[in-house]
Design an enzyme around this catalytic site. Structure first.
Site, PDB file in Angstrom:
ATOM      1  N   GLU A 104      17.425  32.426  77.820  1.00 46.41           N
ATOM      2  CA  GLU A 104      18.843  32.461  78.151  1.00 46.41           C
ATOM      3  C   GLU A 104      18.823  32.411  79.800  1.00 46.41           C
ATOM      4  O   GLU A 104      17.878  33.132  80.399  1.00 46.41           O
ATOM      5  CB  GLU A 104      19.546  33.468  77.511  1.00 46.41           C
ATOM      6  CG  GLU A 104      20.969  33.523  77.783  1.00 46.41           C
ATOM      7  CD  GLU A 104      21.934  32.058  77.782  1.00 46.41           C
ATOM      8  OE1 GLU A 104      21.646  31.168  78.226  1.00 46.41           O
ATOM      9  OE2 GLU A 104      22.488  32.178  76.682  1.00 46.41           O
TER      10      GLU A 104
ATOM     11  N   ASN B 119      22.548  28.451  77.050  1.00 43.24           N
ATOM     12  CA  ASN B 119      22.576  27.799  78.536  1.00 43.24           C
ATOM     13  C   ASN B 119      21.246  27.102  78.546  1.00 43.24           C
ATOM     14  O   ASN B 119      21.138  26.244  79.285  1.00 43.24           O
ATOM     15  CB  ASN B 119      22.742  28.892  79.410  1.00 43.24           C
ATOM     16  CG  ASN B 119      24.193  29.262  79.670  1.00 43.24           C
ATOM     17  OD1 ASN B 119      25.258  28.598  79.737  1.00 43.24           O
ATOM     18  ND2 ASN B 119      24.396  30.455  79.118  1.00 43.24           N
TER      19      ASN B 119
ATOM     20  N   GLN C 103      24.030  34.000  65.401  1.00 49.39           N
ATOM     21  CA  GLN C 103      24.591  35.342  66.215  1.00 49.39           C
ATOM     22  C   GLN C 103      23.680  36.800  66.498  1.00 49.39           C
ATOM     23  O   GLN C 103      23.216  37.279  65.349  1.00 49.39           O
ATOM     24  CB  GLN C 103      25.953  35.689  65.486  1.00 49.39           C
ATOM     25  CG  GLN C 103      26.911  36.494  66.111  1.00 49.39           C
ATOM     26  CD  GLN C 103      27.762  37.215  65.225  1.00 49.39           C
ATOM     27  OE1 GLN C 103      27.270  38.013  64.100  1.00 49.39           O
ATOM     28  NE2 GLN C 103      29.137  37.037  65.090  1.00 49.39           N
ATOM     29  N   SER C 104      23.788  37.098  67.640  1.00 48.93           N
ATOM     30  CA  SER C 104      23.063  38.294  68.041  1.00 48.93           C
ATOM     31  C   SER C 104      24.201  39.589  67.834  1.00 48.93           C
ATOM     32  O   SER C 104      25.371  39.292  67.987  1.00 48.93           O
ATOM     33  CB  SER C 104      22.672  38.379  69.337  1.00 48.93           C
ATOM     34  OG  SER C 104      23.623  38.443  70.299  1.00 48.93           O
TER      35      SER C 104
ATOM     36  N   ARG D 109      15.892  37.399  69.820  1.00 42.70           N
ATOM     37  CA  ARG D 109      16.884  36.642  68.886  1.00 42.70           C
ATOM     38  C   ARG D 109      16.556  35.079  68.548  1.00 42.70           C
ATOM     39  O   ARG D 109      16.911  34.560  67.454  1.00 42.70           O
ATOM     40  CB  ARG D 109      18.387  36.634  69.296  1.00 42.70           C
ATOM     41  CG  ARG D 109      18.283  36.161  70.921  1.00 42.70           C
ATOM     42  CD  ARG D 109      19.784  36.671  71.432  1.00 42.70           C
ATOM     43  NE  ARG D 109      20.061  36.227  72.641  1.00 42.70           N
ATOM     44  CZ  ARG D 109      19.759  36.690  74.064  1.00 42.70           C
ATOM     45  NH1 ARG D 109      18.794  37.530  74.089  1.00 42.70           N
ATOM     46  NH2 ARG D 109      20.085  36.196  75.027  1.00 42.70           N
TER      47      ARG D 109
ATOM     48  N   ARG E 212      30.663  31.466  83.647  1.00 43.91           N
ATOM     49  CA  ARG E 212      30.027  30.932  82.127  1.00 43.91           C
ATOM     50  C   ARG E 212      29.665  29.425  82.018  1.00 43.91           C
ATOM     51  O   ARG E 212      28.745  29.011  81.293  1.00 43.91           O
ATOM     52  CB  ARG E 212      30.906  31.471  81.233  1.00 43.91           C
ATOM     53  CG  ARG E 212      30.921  32.760  81.024  1.00 43.91           C
ATOM     54  CD  ARG E 212      31.821  33.227  79.665  1.00 43.91           C
ATOM     55  NE  ARG E 212      31.393  32.697  78.337  1.00 43.91           N
ATOM     56  CZ  ARG E 212      31.970  32.745  77.510  1.00 43.91           C
ATOM     57  NH1 ARG E 212      33.127  32.810  77.230  1.00 43.91           N
ATOM     58  NH2 ARG E 212      31.235  32.294  76.139  1.00 43.91           N
TER      59      ARG E 212
ATOM     60  N   HIS F  32      19.832  30.224  68.967  1.00 41.47           N
ATOM     61  CA  HIS F  32      19.629  31.633  67.862  1.00 41.47           C
ATOM     62  C   HIS F  32      20.925  31.710  67.162  1.00 41.47           C
ATOM     63  O   HIS F  32      21.952  31.452  67.348  1.00 41.47           O
ATOM     64  CB  HIS F  32      19.071  32.595  68.679  1.00 41.47           C
ATOM     65  CG  HIS F  32      20.214  33.156  69.716  1.00 41.47           C
ATOM     66  ND1 HIS F  32      21.259  33.854  69.404  1.00 41.47           N
ATOM     67  CD2 HIS F  32      20.223  32.657  70.811  1.00 41.47           C
ATOM     68  CE1 HIS F  32      22.025  33.877  70.509  1.00 41.47           C
ATOM     69  NE2 HIS F  32      21.374  33.475  71.537  1.00 41.47           N
TER      70      HIS F  32
ATOM     71  N   HIS G 148      18.614  29.099  73.563  1.00 44.90           N
ATOM     72  CA  HIS G 148      19.898  29.905  73.828  1.00 44.90           C
ATOM     73  C   HIS G 148      20.772  28.760  74.194  1.00 44.90           C
ATOM     74  O   HIS G 148      20.705  27.903  74.640  1.00 44.90           O
ATOM     75  CB  HIS G 148      19.485  30.737  74.999  1.00 44.90           C
ATOM     76  CG  HIS G 148      18.493  31.867  74.450  1.00 44.90           C
ATOM     77  ND1 HIS G 148      18.724  33.057  73.828  1.00 44.90           N
ATOM     78  CD2 HIS G 148      17.201  31.775  74.735  1.00 44.90           C
ATOM     79  CE1 HIS G 148      17.687  33.663  73.795  1.00 44.90           C
ATOM     80  NE2 HIS G 148      16.630  32.826  73.841  1.00 44.90           N
TER      81      HIS G 148
HETATM   82  O1  LIG Z   1      24.006  35.513  77.245  1.00 47.75           O
HETATM   83  C1  LIG Z   1      25.071  35.632  76.685  1.00 47.75           C
HETATM   84  O2  LIG Z   1      26.020  36.280  76.705  1.00 47.75           O
HETATM   85  C2  LIG Z   1      25.229  34.494  75.728  1.00 47.75           C
HETATM   86  O3  LIG Z   1      24.349  34.233  74.858  1.00 47.75           O
HETATM   87  C3  LIG Z   1      25.690  33.080  76.418  1.00 47.75           C
HETATM   88  O4  LIG Z   1      26.705  33.548  77.108  1.00 47.75           O
HETATM   89  P1  LIG Z   1      27.607  32.466  77.471  1.00 47.75           P
HETATM   90  O5  LIG Z   1      28.388  31.852  76.447  1.00 47.75           O
HETATM   91  O6  LIG Z   1      28.659  33.169  78.241  1.00 47.75           O
HETATM   92  O7  LIG Z   1      27.080  31.498  78.503  1.00 47.75           O
END
Ligand SMILES: O=C(O)[C@H](O)COP(=O)(O)O
Length: 223
Positions: A108, A180, A11-12, A58, A135, A9, A178
């Site tokens: 996500e 991940n 940028q949120s 998003r 992360r 997506h 997303h």
């Molecule tokens: O869910 C989130 O905060 C981001 O979309 C992905 O986060 P990350 O880059 O920390 O995995």
């Protein structure tokens, strides 16, 4: 040959504020809206047959904006699968559509008790090493949340069954998801091991295209 297009997506609002988001349903920022328009321009000549998004706004918002830029007569239609929404969204069979299907399997990773916290502040409190493990590692879950391994366990069966089936059928498939859930898919299609996946970052609003032929994903291009 068919095409698989993956896109995170745009940028949120919480990406912009550097907050852990996970399953919190945050819409795009203005920059994210422009990223989605830009991605749509880059993809305008693709003959997309079917779109899968997560259940999160998003991703859906990105898909809808992006699809508005496609050079096609086909109509994007959000497919409803239950009750009257399903029954009463009937239409004339002569209409050609691009179905948009929302799957929670593409959501996500659930970021547990980190959701809503600032990533920089979490790094200062717990250390950069711990932040990176939460992360980017394969199997360390953030507190109360999903590891990439957990994320992969729900995303990959869906991908292997539904998406690969469409590709086998010669369809061009767009997945809007997303960071991940797309890392999980990338690990599988690029055959990356648990160390290699640590380094994979998926930027917002950037289409990644693979050719799919003879059961092989190849010729990756980042647009
Ligand atoms: O869910 C989130 O905060 C981001 O979309 C992905 O986060 P990350 O880059 O920390 O995995």
């Amino acid at each position: 040959m068919s095409h698989l297009i993956l896109i995170r997506h745009g940028q949120s609002i919480w990406n912009d504020k550097n907050l852990f988001t996970g399953w919190v349903d945050i819409p795009l920022s203005q920059k994210g809206i422009f990223e989605a328009l830009n991605a749509g321009e880059k993809l305008s000549k693709f003959n997309i047959d079917i779109v899968y998004t997560s259940k999160l706004a998003r991703a859906i918002q990105t898909a809808l904006i992006l699809l508005s830029k496609l050079d096609t007569q086909k109509t994007p239609v959000i497919i409803h699968t239950k009750g009257k929404m399903k029954k009463w969204s009937n239409y004339a069979s002569s209409i050609e559509i691009i179905p948009i299907i929302q799957k929670k399997e593409l959501n996500e990773r659930y970021y547990g008790t980190l959701q809503g916290l600032n990533k920089k502040e979490v790094g200062l409190k717990y250390g950069e090493q711990q932040l990176k493990l939460w992360r980017r590692s394969f199997d360390v879950a953030p507190p109360g949340g999903e590891s990439l391994k957990d994320n992969l366990k729900r995303t990959l069966p869906f991908f292997k069954q539904k998406v690969v089936e469409q590709l086998e059928d010669g369809k061009d498939v767009l997945i809007v998801a997303h960071g991940n859930s797309l890392r999980a898919i990338t690990k599988y299609i690029e055959n990356l091991d648990e160390n290699q996946i640590i380094k994979v970052e998926i930027p917002t609003g950037t289409p990644i295209v693979y050719n799919y032929e003879n059961k092989i994903f190849k010729d990756k291009v980042i647009l």
